[in-house]
Design an enzyme around this catalytic site. Structure first.
Site, PDB file in Angstrom:
ATOM      1  N   ASP A 184      31.613  11.117 -14.655  1.00 21.73           N
ATOM      2  CA  ASP A 184      30.769  11.570 -13.536  1.00 21.73           C
ATOM      3  C   ASP A 184      31.556  11.769 -12.246  1.00 21.73           C
ATOM      4  O   ASP A 184      32.697  11.302 -12.109  1.00 21.73           O
ATOM      5  CB  ASP A 184      29.675  10.534 -13.259  1.00 21.73           C
ATOM      6  CG  ASP A 184      28.598  10.518 -14.327  1.00 21.73           C
ATOM      7  OD1 ASP A 184      28.759  11.227 -15.340  1.00 21.73           O
ATOM      8  OD2 ASP A 184      27.601   9.799 -14.140  1.00 21.73           O
ATOM      9  N   ASP A 185      30.908  12.429 -11.299  1.00 33.28           N
ATOM     10  CA  ASP A 185      31.319  12.506  -9.884  1.00 33.28           C
ATOM     11  C   ASP A 185      32.474  13.443  -9.586  1.00 33.28           C
ATOM     12  O   ASP A 185      32.882  13.560  -8.435  1.00 33.28           O
ATOM     13  CB  ASP A 185      31.652  11.124  -9.319  1.00 33.28           C
ATOM     14  CG  ASP A 185      30.426  10.238  -9.198  1.00 33.28           C
ATOM     15  OD1 ASP A 185      29.325  10.717  -9.505  1.00 33.28           O
ATOM     16  OD2 ASP A 185      30.561   9.071  -8.789  1.00 33.28           O
ATOM     17  N   HIS A 202      25.409  17.162 -12.229  1.00 32.54           N
ATOM     18  CA  HIS A 202      25.213  15.853 -11.598  1.00 32.54           C
ATOM     19  C   HIS A 202      24.668  16.030 -10.185  1.00 32.54           C
ATOM     20  O   HIS A 202      24.957  15.219  -9.297  1.00 32.54           O
ATOM     21  CB  HIS A 202      26.547  15.094 -11.581  1.00 32.54           C
ATOM     22  CG  HIS A 202      26.411  13.600 -11.401  1.00 32.54           C
ATOM     23  ND1 HIS A 202      25.390  12.861 -11.967  1.00 32.54           N
ATOM     24  CD2 HIS A 202      27.177  12.694 -10.717  1.00 32.54           C
ATOM     25  CE1 HIS A 202      25.538  11.592 -11.644  1.00 32.54           C
ATOM     26  NE2 HIS A 202      26.601  11.464 -10.883  1.00 32.54           N
ATOM     27  N   HIS A 258      24.834  14.748  -4.966  1.00 33.20           N
ATOM     28  CA  HIS A 258      24.780  13.369  -5.473  1.00 33.20           C
ATOM     29  C   HIS A 258      23.757  12.538  -4.703  1.00 33.20           C
ATOM     30  O   HIS A 258      23.977  11.363  -4.394  1.00 33.20           O
ATOM     31  CB  HIS A 258      26.146  12.693  -5.420  1.00 33.20           C
ATOM     32  CG  HIS A 258      26.264  11.504  -6.340  1.00 33.20           C
ATOM     33  ND1 HIS A 258      25.766  10.264  -6.025  1.00 33.20           N
ATOM     34  CD2 HIS A 258      26.808  11.370  -7.570  1.00 33.20           C
ATOM     35  CE1 HIS A 258      26.014   9.417  -7.004  1.00 33.20           C
ATOM     36  NE2 HIS A 258      26.642  10.072  -7.971  1.00 33.20           N
ATOM     37  N   HIS A 315      33.867   7.400 -14.669  1.00 33.12           N
ATOM     38  CA  HIS A 315      33.873   8.239 -13.472  1.00 33.12           C
ATOM     39  C   HIS A 315      35.239   8.882 -13.284  1.00 33.12           C
ATOM     40  O   HIS A 315      36.267   8.242 -13.498  1.00 33.12           O
ATOM     41  CB  HIS A 315      33.468   7.420 -12.239  1.00 33.12           C
ATOM     42  CG  HIS A 315      32.047   6.940 -12.311  1.00 33.12           C
ATOM     43  ND1 HIS A 315      31.708   5.811 -13.017  1.00 33.12           N
ATOM     44  CD2 HIS A 315      30.895   7.461 -11.807  1.00 33.12           C
ATOM     45  CE1 HIS A 315      30.382   5.640 -12.942  1.00 33.12           C
ATOM     46  NE2 HIS A 315      29.877   6.617 -12.221  1.00 33.12           N
TER      47      HIS A 315
END
Length: 321
Positions: free
Chosen positions: A131-132, A182, A186, A273
């Site tokens: 993620d991210d 995503h 965020h 991540h």
């Protein structure tokens, strides 16, 4: 009269002492309650890391703090292009309209296995997800290692970062990895209304398409947070996880490796991540260990394809047999 003279003597003594001994200043309430300057003492490092994924900010050597979570103040384009040579995606208007039609119809279509890729449905498989990102210094490292073991991963990216890392996103597509949504900023979707939720999802998809020529089929909710409003307005499969490595919290490659290898099983979705170097280092150990244990490392859509599929509005944390 004698008592009066005693009191006068005492008063004179107090005056003399006060005159020659400076009084300690009393701190004001403002001094007591004022917070320490943000990022005090930090140079070339992250702050706010303890607040969770998507929150950490970068402080450069001059003490400047990035306005965007998870983004360095001056990210080097050279580092972005440090990975494998990537193709230039050709924008296909028909493909774009097709993707929009899928979103409107509510029918989710997972991405099939890449052409020429052999997946054995009878063998155990696991989906590594990151993620991210995108964040090329870590993402390219992960893709390099996966390439050595024939594995693929799913990268759930933040749309606001896509334009800065076109080359990395294009490499993901070219090498058969999956790009997931995503959201654009965020933001925790449980704090937004329906229109704002839809905007976060669509803007991320648009940013990914502009950078790499594909539209994400899957969504990962920031923080995994959901409520009725979220479920009613995310018109795509929502992918959770069955193994949470807590890599953003521990920042320890060894602990991340242990969290995966000590409990992994066929059909797991692993949450990591892309922003952290320790997570990249952990992936370099996890990938060969999974391969040695007989696991096929597949994208979420590849695993779903062999394990019953997914539907728009559904929530999935694993694909066990």
């Amino acid at each position: 009269m004698k008592r009066l003279l005693q009191w006068i003597s005492i008063l004179m003594a107090v005056i003399l002492v006060t005159a020659f001994v400076p009084a300690a200043p009393f701190p004001s309430m403002a001094d007591e309650t004022a917070p320490a300057p943000d990022g005090t003492g930090v140079r070339n490092g992250w702050i706010d890391e303890d607040l969770g994924p998507g929150v950490a900010r970068w402080v450069d050597e001059e003490g400047n703090i990035s306005d965007e979570p998870g983004k360095q103040v001056e990210e080097s384009k050279a580092s972005e292009e440090g990975g494998a040579e990537s193709r230039d995606p050709q924008e296909d208007p028909e493909k774009e309209s097709e993707g929009q039609a899928q979103e409107e119809s509510g029918q989710a279509e997972t991405q099939p296995a890449a052409e020429g890729r052999q997946i054995d449905p009878a063998r155990p498989m696991v989906a590594l997800t990151f993620d991210d990102g995108p964040y090329a210094p870590v993402g390219n490292q992960i893709m390099d290692c996966l390439a050595s073991y024939g594995g693929k991963a799913t990268f759930f990216v933040v749309g606001s970062r896509a334009a800065a890392y076109k080359t990395e996103l294009q490499r993901m597509v070219a090498e058969g990895h999956e790009i997931g949504n995503h959201t654009f900023d965020h933001k925790y979707l449980t704090k937004l209304n329906g229109a704002q939720i839809q905007s976060e999802i669509s803007r991320c998809s648009d940013a990914v398409f502009a950078a790499a020529g594909v539209r994400p089929a899957l969504v990962r909710l920031p923080g995994g947070l959901k409520n009725r409003t979220v479920l009613a307005n995310v018109n795509a499969p929502m992918i959770m996880w069955s193994i949470d490595t807590l890599d953003w919290k521990t920042r320890n490659a060894g602990k991340t490796v242990h969290s995966v290898m000590s409990q992994v099983r066929d059909g797991d979705i692993v949450l990591m991540h892309e922003l952290y170097s320790q997570s990249g280092a952990a992936a370099l150990e996890i990938i060969p260990q999974l391969a040695a244990a007989g696991y096929q490392m597949v994208t979420v859509s590849e695993m779903a394809q062999y394990r019953g599929g997914v539907a728009a509005g559904g929530v999935y944390s694993q694909f066990y047999r």
